[in-house]
Design a protein around this motif. Sequence first.
Motif, PDB file in Angstrom:
ATOM      1  N   TYR A  19      22.521 -34.076 -46.377  1.00  0.00           N
ATOM      2  CA  TYR A  19      21.899 -32.983 -45.629  1.00  0.00           C
ATOM      3  C   TYR A  19      20.671 -32.453 -46.370  1.00  0.00           C
ATOM      4  O   TYR A  19      19.583 -32.319 -45.799  1.00  0.00           O
ATOM      5  N   ASN A  22      17.868 -34.966 -46.439  1.00  0.00           N
ATOM      6  CA  ASN A  22      17.184 -35.020 -45.151  1.00  0.00           C
ATOM      7  C   ASN A  22      16.192 -33.875 -44.995  1.00  0.00           C
ATOM      8  O   ASN A  22      15.061 -34.076 -44.555  1.00  0.00           O
ATOM      9  N   LEU A  23      16.610 -32.654 -45.400  1.00  0.00           N
ATOM     10  CA  LEU A  23      15.709 -31.505 -45.319  1.00  0.00           C
ATOM     11  C   LEU A  23      14.473 -31.715 -46.186  1.00  0.00           C
ATOM     12  O   LEU A  23      13.378 -31.284 -45.847  1.00  0.00           O
ATOM     13  N   ARG A  25      13.226 -34.583 -46.899  1.00  0.00           N
ATOM     14  CA  ARG A  25      12.640 -35.877 -46.522  1.00  0.00           C
ATOM     15  C   ARG A  25      12.741 -36.892 -47.662  1.00  0.00           C
ATOM     16  O   ARG A  25      11.761 -37.552 -48.015  1.00  0.00           O
ATOM     17  N   ASP A  62      13.561  -9.302 -56.318  1.00  0.00           N
ATOM     18  CA  ASP A  62      12.712  -9.909 -55.297  1.00  0.00           C
ATOM     19  C   ASP A  62      11.507 -10.574 -55.933  1.00  0.00           C
ATOM     20  O   ASP A  62      10.929 -11.496 -55.393  1.00  0.00           O
ATOM     21  N   HIS A  63      11.140 -10.058 -57.079  1.00  0.00           N
ATOM     22  CA  HIS A  63      10.014 -10.646 -57.778  1.00  0.00           C
ATOM     23  C   HIS A  63      10.205 -10.405 -59.269  1.00  0.00           C
ATOM     24  O   HIS A  63      10.685  -9.362 -59.668  1.00  0.00           O
ATOM     25  N   VAL A  64       9.801 -11.402 -60.065  1.00  0.00           N
ATOM     26  CA  VAL A  64      10.063 -11.263 -61.508  1.00  0.00           C
ATOM     27  C   VAL A  64       9.020 -10.394 -62.210  1.00  0.00           C
ATOM     28  O   VAL A  64       9.257  -9.903 -63.307  1.00  0.00           O
TER      29      VAL A  64
ATOM     30  N   PHE B  82       8.916 -29.113 -42.508  1.00  0.00           N
ATOM     31  CA  PHE B  82       7.907 -30.164 -42.515  1.00  0.00           C
ATOM     32  C   PHE B  82       7.344 -30.354 -41.120  1.00  0.00           C
ATOM     33  O   PHE B  82       8.033 -30.819 -40.218  1.00  0.00           O
ATOM     34  N   GLU B 265      18.338 -31.223 -34.683  1.00  0.00           N
ATOM     35  CA  GLU B 265      17.909 -31.085 -36.064  1.00  0.00           C
ATOM     36  C   GLU B 265      18.245 -29.685 -36.541  1.00  0.00           C
ATOM     37  O   GLU B 265      18.027 -28.712 -35.837  1.00  0.00           O
ATOM     38  N   ALA B 266      18.775 -29.599 -37.703  1.00  0.00           N
ATOM     39  CA  ALA B 266      19.202 -28.292 -38.204  1.00  0.00           C
ATOM     40  C   ALA B 266      17.993 -27.407 -38.477  1.00  0.00           C
ATOM     41  O   ALA B 266      16.993 -27.861 -39.022  1.00  0.00           O
ATOM     42  N   ASP B 268      17.211 -25.170 -40.765  1.00  0.00           N
ATOM     43  CA  ASP B 268      17.571 -24.577 -42.051  1.00  0.00           C
ATOM     44  C   ASP B 268      16.284 -24.410 -42.833  1.00  0.00           C
ATOM     45  O   ASP B 268      15.781 -25.357 -43.423  1.00  0.00           O
ATOM     46  N   ARG B 270      15.572 -22.532 -45.404  1.00  0.00           N
ATOM     47  CA  ARG B 270      15.678 -22.261 -46.845  1.00  0.00           C
ATOM     48  C   ARG B 270      14.644 -21.235 -47.322  1.00  0.00           C
ATOM     49  O   ARG B 270      13.812 -21.511 -48.167  1.00  0.00           O
ATOM     50  N   PRO B 273      12.032 -15.871 -51.740  1.00  0.00           N
ATOM     51  CA  PRO B 273      10.925 -14.938 -51.969  1.00  0.00           C
ATOM     52  C   PRO B 273       9.672 -15.680 -52.420  1.00  0.00           C
ATOM     53  O   PRO B 273       9.749 -16.572 -53.271  1.00  0.00           O
ATOM     54  N   GLU B 274       8.530 -15.327 -51.853  1.00  0.00           N
ATOM     55  CA  GLU B 274       7.260 -15.966 -52.190  1.00  0.00           C
ATOM     56  C   GLU B 274       6.840 -15.511 -53.600  1.00  0.00           C
ATOM     57  O   GLU B 274       6.505 -14.350 -53.799  1.00  0.00           O
ATOM     58  N   PRO B 275       6.850 -16.437 -54.552  1.00  0.00           N
ATOM     59  CA  PRO B 275       6.563 -16.018 -55.928  1.00  0.00           C
ATOM     60  C   PRO B 275       5.088 -15.701 -56.179  1.00  0.00           C
ATOM     61  O   PRO B 275       4.774 -14.998 -57.138  1.00  0.00           O
TER      62      PRO B 275
END
Lengths: 104, 479
Positions: A19, A22-23, A25, A62-64, B82, B265-266, B268, B270, B273-275
């Motif tokens: 799984y 696949n995510l 690729r 949330d942020h370092v 993607f 298609e899942a 997901d 993921r 947090p945007e670093p």
Amino acid sequence: MFTIRKGIYMKVTKETIEYVANLARLKLTEEEKEKFIRDMENIISYVDKLNELDTSEIAPTDHVIPINNVFRDDEVLDSYPKDKMLMNAPSKENGCFKVPKVVE
Amino acid sequence: MEYEIIIGLEVHVELSTKSKIYCSCTTDFGGEANTHICPICTGMPGVLPVLNKKVVEYAVKAGLAANCSIAEYSKQDRKNYFYPDLPKAYQISQYDLPLCQNGYIDIEVEGGAKRIGITRIHIEEDAGKLMHDENETDTLIDYNRCGVPLIEIVTEPDMRSAQEARAFVESLRNILQYIDISDCKMQEGSLRVDVNLSVRPKGQKEFGTRTEMKNLNSLRSIVRAIESEAKRQIEVIESGGIIVQETRRWDDQKGISYSMRTKEEAHDYRYFPEPDLMPVVVDEKWKEEIKRSLPELPDARRKRYISGYGLPEYDASILTGSKALADFFENAAVKSNNPKAVSNFILGDVSRILNDKGMEAEDIPFPAEYLARLVKLVDMGTISTTIAKKVLEIMFEQEKDPEAIVKEEGLEVVSDEKALIEVVKKVISNNEKSVEDYRKGKDKAFGFLVGQAMKETKGKANPKLLNKLLKEELEKKNL
């Protein structure tokens, strides 16, 4: 797909690896899948150690870096020349990036 | 069995900032392909995005206008997937800490107002444009729209019909145009609507399985897509099938929707947090500053038109239904002493002419003050209402003020008694039959004679005076 609960060691199955691959690729061989099952189990049980700590009083990170509100003003500057932007494209046509046909 | 339709909307709105959300490229629509891009918006390795402050201000404006609570602390997240419309393979969006939450917008529906809940409003970046060629094996990409700031407005599943969904989108668009954060042009994609829809037997508490429909770029296609999808779902259920949760694409030409993914298609994404971007803190002071910058919203304006200008509810609703129309009305009304007459002109002849010409209120070619002056000419008796319509037509064609048009075309009311008596005499001698009828007591005949006299003066005769003179002449004949 993953839920890591306190004190429970996550069992990584072959399906989990497939799984995730696949995510991302990624195409993995059977041997690689076996290897990643062990690797990922190690990683998860390592991270799981943190669950042994009591973090109920600690705010999520949330942020370092402890800085907020980094902004720019709404100003337009020149974009890059088109040729430069397309320079590294493996495939291009009519000033556009070209990729194998995708249909959603 | 009777079914209830449950609708929730996700509305993507492009903000009208000058530059993109994380870089200084222009947001201008329609440039040559890939000329509005740079290493940041195309996600080259090693670049650092920096948030455009105006994007936060605009999103908070939208939140306040939609009665949301504004998060004191919010952050941005990466949504990973993607698809070549995003060169980074992720979109920067907001996940668990959006800027605005828990708001509502009231819409007008049959039988009064209805409150539609707003779950959240968050900021994110737009994606590039893919051009698929039916016969080719390739897809071409223009990344100019990549990184244009968006807000996504998510509603509660509160709508129960295509008409309610339409009313919501119209209200929302009107509000966003009032606060001037987007041009909301659906045909250019600056306001896009996804519809989440499910059906359930009337009386059932639980929601049915929902589908999501994308690619709705007009109010008409929203209505049609909802009606078609509700019908499809009911038919599936009635024939013993089950609804599959899926994304469907609406084909406006064929009038049908079809499943967008052949294999499940899942989804997901993921999120994490945007670093590269720091959290956003909107303190009380900043929030108040933005609140003070908000203009009067449509609902408040409508109420003021009723109490301040003495307009009927109907007039006030239609005028405030479009910011441009309301602005035009108000600019004319303050320069005139007769707001109701101004409103009548706008709702009547101005709207009719706009319709005929396929124009919007923004396109009215003369200043609002000219309309005020036209109303004044009628009120002072310089021209008749019929002539005023004619002058208005000319105002749409030529760059002239109403006084100049009246003068040049010789449209002033004729109040010269001598001249009018001549006309009356002529009409009487030319229409013996009607004069006879009038003597026999037929009121209709009098109206006809007035009409003839008006025609003779090309509509310019002072109607009161004309009536009086005609009556007098006819009485003379009686003797």
